[in-house]
Design a protein around this motif. Structure first.
Motif, PDB file in Angstrom:
ATOM      1  N   ARG A 492      -6.265  75.253 -16.266  1.00  0.00           N
ATOM      2  CA  ARG A 492      -6.945  74.094 -15.667  1.00  0.00           C
ATOM      3  C   ARG A 492      -7.635  73.261 -16.733  1.00  0.00           C
ATOM      4  O   ARG A 492      -7.595  72.041 -16.730  1.00  0.00           O
ATOM      5  CB  ARG A 492      -7.961  74.558 -14.624  1.00  0.00           C
ATOM      6  CG  ARG A 492      -7.359  74.937 -13.281  1.00  0.00           C
ATOM      7  CD  ARG A 492      -8.407  74.909 -12.178  1.00  0.00           C
ATOM      8  NE  ARG A 492      -9.502  75.845 -12.461  1.00  0.00           N
ATOM      9  CZ  ARG A 492      -9.524  77.105 -12.029  1.00  0.00           C
ATOM     10  NH1 ARG A 492      -8.508  77.552 -11.273  1.00  0.00           N
ATOM     11  NH2 ARG A 492     -10.528  77.892 -12.316  1.00  0.00           N
ATOM     12  N   TYR A 493      -8.281  73.969 -17.668  1.00  0.00           N
ATOM     13  CA  TYR A 493      -8.952  73.253 -18.759  1.00  0.00           C
ATOM     14  C   TYR A 493      -7.926  72.503 -19.607  1.00  0.00           C
ATOM     15  O   TYR A 493      -8.130  71.339 -19.970  1.00  0.00           O
ATOM     16  CB  TYR A 493      -9.742  74.236 -19.623  1.00  0.00           C
ATOM     17  CG  TYR A 493     -10.259  73.629 -20.907  1.00  0.00           C
ATOM     18  CD1 TYR A 493     -11.356  72.781 -20.897  1.00  0.00           C
ATOM     19  CD2 TYR A 493      -9.609  73.876 -22.127  1.00  0.00           C
ATOM     20  CE1 TYR A 493     -11.810  72.199 -22.072  1.00  0.00           C
ATOM     21  CE2 TYR A 493     -10.063  73.302 -23.307  1.00  0.00           C
ATOM     22  CZ  TYR A 493     -11.170  72.457 -23.267  1.00  0.00           C
ATOM     23  OH  TYR A 493     -11.614  71.876 -24.418  1.00  0.00           O
ATOM     24  N   LYS A 495      -4.961  71.381 -18.848  1.00  0.00           N
ATOM     25  CA  LYS A 495      -4.389  70.238 -18.127  1.00  0.00           C
ATOM     26  C   LYS A 495      -5.380  69.072 -18.054  1.00  0.00           C
ATOM     27  O   LYS A 495      -4.974  67.902 -18.038  1.00  0.00           O
ATOM     28  CB  LYS A 495      -3.974  70.663 -16.727  1.00  0.00           C
ATOM     29  CG  LYS A 495      -2.761  71.587 -16.702  1.00  0.00           C
ATOM     30  CD  LYS A 495      -2.430  72.044 -15.298  1.00  0.00           C
ATOM     31  CE  LYS A 495      -1.213  72.972 -15.282  1.00  0.00           C
ATOM     32  NZ  LYS A 495      -0.901  73.459 -13.910  1.00  0.00           N
ATOM     33  N   SER A 496      -6.686  69.398 -18.035  1.00  0.00           N
ATOM     34  CA  SER A 496      -7.693  68.332 -17.961  1.00  0.00           C
ATOM     35  C   SER A 496      -7.726  67.476 -19.217  1.00  0.00           C
ATOM     36  O   SER A 496      -8.215  66.341 -19.190  1.00  0.00           O
ATOM     37  CB  SER A 496      -9.085  68.935 -17.724  1.00  0.00           C
ATOM     38  OG  SER A 496      -9.570  69.602 -18.880  1.00  0.00           O
ATOM     39  N   LEU A 497      -7.196  68.006 -20.320  1.00  0.00           N
ATOM     40  CA  LEU A 497      -7.157  67.254 -21.572  1.00  0.00           C
ATOM     41  C   LEU A 497      -5.987  66.274 -21.615  1.00  0.00           C
ATOM     42  O   LEU A 497      -5.904  65.459 -22.540  1.00  0.00           O
ATOM     43  CB  LEU A 497      -7.054  68.212 -22.765  1.00  0.00           C
ATOM     44  CG  LEU A 497      -8.218  69.212 -22.932  1.00  0.00           C
ATOM     45  CD1 LEU A 497      -7.943  70.142 -24.095  1.00  0.00           C
ATOM     46  CD2 LEU A 497      -9.537  68.481 -23.134  1.00  0.00           C
ATOM     47  N   LYS A 498      -5.076  66.378 -20.614  1.00  0.00           N
ATOM     48  CA  LYS A 498      -3.901  65.510 -20.516  1.00  0.00           C
ATOM     49  C   LYS A 498      -3.108  65.458 -21.817  1.00  0.00           C
ATOM     50  O   LYS A 498      -2.873  64.393 -22.410  1.00  0.00           O
ATOM     51  CB  LYS A 498      -4.324  64.094 -20.102  1.00  0.00           C
ATOM     52  CG  LYS A 498      -4.971  64.040 -18.719  1.00  0.00           C
ATOM     53  CD  LYS A 498      -5.346  62.635 -18.335  1.00  0.00           C
ATOM     54  CE  LYS A 498      -5.832  62.557 -16.898  1.00  0.00           C
ATOM     55  NZ  LYS A 498      -6.956  63.462 -16.595  1.00  0.00           N
TER      56      LYS A 498
END
Length: 608
Positions: A492-493, A495-498
């Motif tokens: 999740r972390y 993916k949050s950085l894109k």
């Protein structure tokens, strides 16, 4: 638990604003900064007699003129260090004087010598104090080393509690020692004056001695000069004094010099008049006290206070070593951690380093004071000589008012200190030769540390002409051991950085496990690429590192940053960590030293 124990031993933390309350008045400063010099009267006269024994007991009368020579040197040192205190009011003593007037190398020689000397101060003082105890209680001789170590630990903890608190505790034993010796000297002189002591116990001054030589006398003078170790400590510790610090330090130095001169003279005189002969198991002070009082309460009072000050004289090292370390650390010659104040506003890293080093010396030398004193003395006379020479050059260059007298004082001090230093090397080379080994090594270490700090500063400075690195994207590599909430949290972390791409990496040890894991991953995270790296040698780090290197090479061609996101679960209790293999910590420790790879740890805290 550790915090509670720390609070119990050291006390509550102090605010930075309370630093002014930790300064010392003259009474307390005299106790903790003069204890080393004052305590040396317990073994300095004995060192003179040990050397003179080579010519027989009839030669002991030479201890009187030798003592006069030591007092002349003491006067020169006191006058010189008063000048240093006023010329360098921020402390630093011989190190600062030598560095500013003679250059970096002499400054490092002085600083390195003093650092080692303060370690020896603790070892010698505690060993000598333990000797005094075992002289009174011979059954304790076999426990010399454990007793000495316990005392070092006690003084270390006491100093970690703060300068003011340690001074409050140590002042009483120091002044009791001074009182005890003055009573002993006074009673001894009274007995001599009233005719209660036989004149037959000693050889008269001027009695011809067969086999005596100038070399032997100079050797005895050098040995007796060990009583002057610790004189420089006040000039190093000026920042510990209350305002006006230089004036208070100068007055304290004068008081110390007067007390040292009176006690040293009295003990040398009584030792000669009583015809005292040094013995391995009994100190000279113990013999004088026994002959003066007998084995009564007063004898044990003298022995008890002597043992206390010899042990607590180590506190001079604890007062001066951290401040000298601060001066060296500010100049980037030793680690910067020595400039950091602890909970009680003392330089706790310096205090701990001093305590541990002293314990190591006591163990190596098995608490034998006679093996440490020559090394200890020559270590302090080298800075003495350099500081006196440095002050001479300062007066010649600046020519202030009255500089001729100042130059004469420092010139006499430099000459005598140089003679004493040479005599130590000539007469006790077998004991002081380590100075010629560890001093160059220490200076080399100082320079390597300074070189490192300079290199770090050059690379971190914004003005450095280094082209900025352009980052046009990010690739995340995620090592995974299984499909758990820990990995899910890290995904999740990530993916949050894109990022441009997330690559999950699994390192199986068996082929069957590899196929099963790939199938489960497709069902759980079909949109995240999985790479499996079979490891037949059961190593996780080696195949993972090779894969990261491959990705890094390709990413570097496209100015893309590689980031390794490491999942890690944190047990609820600290001791639970030993039940797990800590693979995430090993991976992170290995990758941190790889160039151009960013390492991020994503913690997942367990609740039970």
């Amino acid at each position: 638990m550790f915090t509670a124990l720390k609070r119990l031993l050291i006390g509550r933390p102090l605010k930075s604003a309370e630093l002014g309350d930790q300064k010392l008045n003259k009474t307390k400063a005299l106790a903790i900064l003069s204890s080393d010099a004052l305590s040396s009267v317990a073994y300095g006269p004995e060192q003179i007699l040990i050397v003179l024994m080579a010519a027989g007991a009839i030669a002991f009368w030479f201890s009187i003129p030798i003592a006069i020579g030591v007092l002349v040197l003491l006067l020169a040192l006191i006058l010189s260090y008063r000048q240093i205190i006023h010329a360098y009011p921020h402390g630093g003593g011989a190190y600062v004087v030598s560095k500013e007037n003679l250059g970096i190398l002499p400054g490092l020689v002085a600083g390195g010598s003093l650092l080692v000397d303060y370690i020896l101060t603790v070892a010698v003082s505690v060993s000598a104090g333990t000797d005094a105890i075992t002289s009174a209680f011979p059954s304790l001789h076999e426990y010399t080393v454990p007793i000495a170590i316990v005392f070092v630990l006690f003084i270390t903890i006491l100093n970690l509690r703060g300068v003011t608190e340690s001074a409050s505790v140590l002042a009483y034993p120091v002044y009791l020692f001074v009182l005890a010796l003055f009573i002993m000297i006074g009673v001894g002189i009274y007995d001599i004056a009233s005719g209660n002591v036989s004149r037959e116990l000693h050889a008269s001054i001027g009695t011809p001695v067969a086999g005596i030589s100038l070399f032997l006398l100079l050797k005895a003078f050098a040995s007796g000069s060990s009583a002057l170790t610790g004189v420089e400590a006040i000039s190093n510790a000026i920042p510990n004094f209350k305002s006006p610090a230089p004036n208070n330090a100068a007055k304290t130095l004068a008081a110390m010099g007067l007390l040292l001169a009176l006690l040293f003279s009295g003990i040398v005189f009584l030792a000669w008049y009583y015809g005292i002969t040094p013995h391995p198991q009994v100190t000279v002070v113990s013999e004088i006290a026994e002959q003066t009082f007998g084995r009564n309460a007063m004898y044990f009072f003298v022995q008890g206070t002597t043992a206390l000050i010899l042990i607590l004289a180590a506190n001079t090292g604890y007062s001066a070593f951290p401040l000298l370390a601060v001066s060296l650390a500010k100049d980037k010659f030793i680690p910067r951690m020595f400039t950091v104040r602890g909970d009680r506003l003392g330089y706790s890293n310096g205090i701990l380093m001093l305590g541990l080093s002293s314990i190591l010396l006591i163990i190596l030398f098995k608490g034998q004071t006679e093996h440490l004193i020559p090394l200890y003395a020559v270590g302090v006379f080298i800075p003495f000589t350099l500081s006196q020479t440095g002050m001479m050059l300062k007066w010649i260059r600046q020519k202030p008012q009255g500089w001729g007298l100042k130059l004469t004082i420092n010139g006499i001090g430099a000459f005598i200190c140089l003679v004493v230093t040479c005599m130590f090397f000539l007469t006790k080379f077998g004991q002081v030769w380590p100075v010629l080994v560890f001093l160059p090594l220490i200076i080399l270490l100082f320079r390597r540390i300074r070189k490192h700090y300079d290199a770090v500063g050059d690379q971190l400075r914004l003005s450095t002409c280094e082209p900025p690195i352009t980052i046009e994207g990010n690739v995340i590599i995620l090592p995974v051991a299984g499909m758990t909430h820990v990995v899910e949290n890290s995904l999740r972390y990530a993916k949050s950085l894109k990022p441009e791409q997330i690559i999950a990496v699994h390192v199986p040890f068996e082929r069957e496990e590899e196929a099963a894991f790939e199938e489960k991953w497709k069902q759980w995270q079909p949109d995240v690429r999985l790479v499996t790296l079979h490891s037949p040698y059961r190593s996780i780090i080696q195949p993972l590192t090779k894969f990261i290197d491959t990705v890094q090479r390709k990413a570097g061609e496209m100015n893309v940053q590689v980031t390794v996101v490491i999942p890690q679960f944190i047990p609820r209790k600290g001791w639970h960590n030993i039940l797990h293999n800590q693979s995430s910590l090993l991976i992170r420790a290995h990758l941190l030293y790889r160039r151009d790879v960013i390492v991020t740890t994503v913690p997942y805290h367990l609740k039970k």
